[in-house]
Design an enzyme around this catalytic site. Structure first.
Site, mmCIF file in Angstrom:
data_model
loop_
_atom_site.group_PDB
_atom_site.id
_atom_site.type_symbol
_atom_site.label_atom_id
_atom_site.label_comp_id
_atom_site.label_asym_id
_atom_site.label_seq_id
_atom_site.Cartn_x
_atom_site.Cartn_y
_atom_site.Cartn_z
ATOM 1 C CG ASP A 1 50.953 57.210 43.371
ATOM 2 O OD1 ASP A 1 51.360 56.346 42.564
ATOM 3 O OD2 ASP A 1 50.022 57.999 43.118
ATOM 4 C CB ILE A 2 54.768 58.704 40.314
ATOM 5 C CG1 ILE A 2 56.056 58.133 40.914
ATOM 6 C CG2 ILE A 2 55.116 59.754 39.243
ATOM 7 C CD1 ILE A 2 56.955 57.424 39.913
ATOM 8 C CG ASP B 1 46.510 59.892 43.117
ATOM 9 O OD1 ASP B 1 47.342 58.962 43.015
ATOM 10 O OD2 ASP B 1 45.776 60.243 42.188
#
Length: 271
Positions: free
Chosen positions: A37-38, A215
């Site tokens: 994920d970013i 996250d």
């Protein structure tokens, strides 16, 4: 720095930790594929989606690690593909954007879930109503639309009450995705878990075990798929509550430190 293992792991494996799992990427590079994920994972969260800061060395470190993995590194994000590419220029990684609603394979082929005029009208109506919600940002992502209330937490109930109404307008082909201070309407037949599976059906990911890192609740589908396929899952979080991830890292900074070490074979992976 020591990173604690998620308590759902077998007690005999308690000595393992997130950085030890990630060290396998370079110890056994042909066996593993990495899915990242970013926002909140590679990059620290910010007040608005456009105010994030990409550390100068991050694109190069990701590229270096991707080379070690033979290209088996993909970004899986709620960002649109074009926006995510700008963050990591000049590099273009295999990428699933909008929670899998659009995806670029390692070969460069791009597939997208098409929406239509009715969804465009919905986005216009939502943006118009949101003018009465001070501090709420409506983000038009193309085939998805998000209402961010990080700058206006008092508007949470308003946003949470309105978005199911807009979901009803969108119809059965869409779903409501909740995240950190955001509610998003996106195509129902796309998810980060589906995107991870799609990558694993293609070279250079095929035949490898996945390591998925995220996250937010939007990453849980990716964690579940990675676990089911015999891989590993790591959540960036301060606590261990409420996740299917097997391991925890405390911050995006901790992950970036490990990635930098893995990209440079002369460094230790301990953060």
């Amino acid at each position: 720095m020591s990173y604690q293992e998620h308590p759902k792991e077998d007690e005999q494996a308690s000595a393992r930790s997130a950085e030890e799992v990630l060290s396998r990427l370079t110890l056994q590079p042909r066996n593993w594929a990495l899915f990242l994920d970013i926002d909140g994972t590679l990059i620290d969260l910010a007040e608005t989606p456009d105010s994030i800061v990409v550390p100068l060395d991050l694109p190069e470190n990701l590229h270096g690690l991707s080379l070690k993995l033979g290209g088996a590194l993909a970004l899986v994000t709620g960002r649109a593909l074009a926006y995510a590419d700008r963050l990591f220029a000049p590099y273009e990684f295999p990428l699933a954007g909008l929670h899998g609603s659009e995806r670029r394979s390692a070969s460069g082929a791009v597939s997208r879930v098409e929406t239509g005029k009715a969804f465009e009208d919905l986005k216009t109506a939502l943006a118009e109503e949101a003018r009465a919600w001070p501090g709420v940002l409506i983000e038009d992502k193309g085939s998805a639309v998000a209402a961010h209330y990080r700058q206006a937490p008092a508007q949470r109930e308003t946003v949470e009450a309105a978005m199911p109404r807009y979901l009803d307008m969108a119809g059965a082909d869409f779903t409501l995705q909740r995240g950190k201070m955001v509610a998003e309407i996106r195509p129902a037949r796309a998810s980060k878990g589906h995107a991870l599976k799609a990558f694993l059906d293609e070279a250079p990911f095929k035949g490898r075990r996945p390591i998925a890192i995220g996250d937010d609740v939007t990453d849980e589908a990716m964690f579940r798929v990675a676990n089911e396929l015999g891989g590993h899952s790591i959540r960036i979080a301060e606590t261990e509550a409420g996740t299917d991830a097997k391991f925890i890292l405390p911050s995006a900074h901790a992950l970036r430190t490990i990635i930098a070490a893995l990209a440079d074979s002369g460094k230790s992976v301990s953060a």
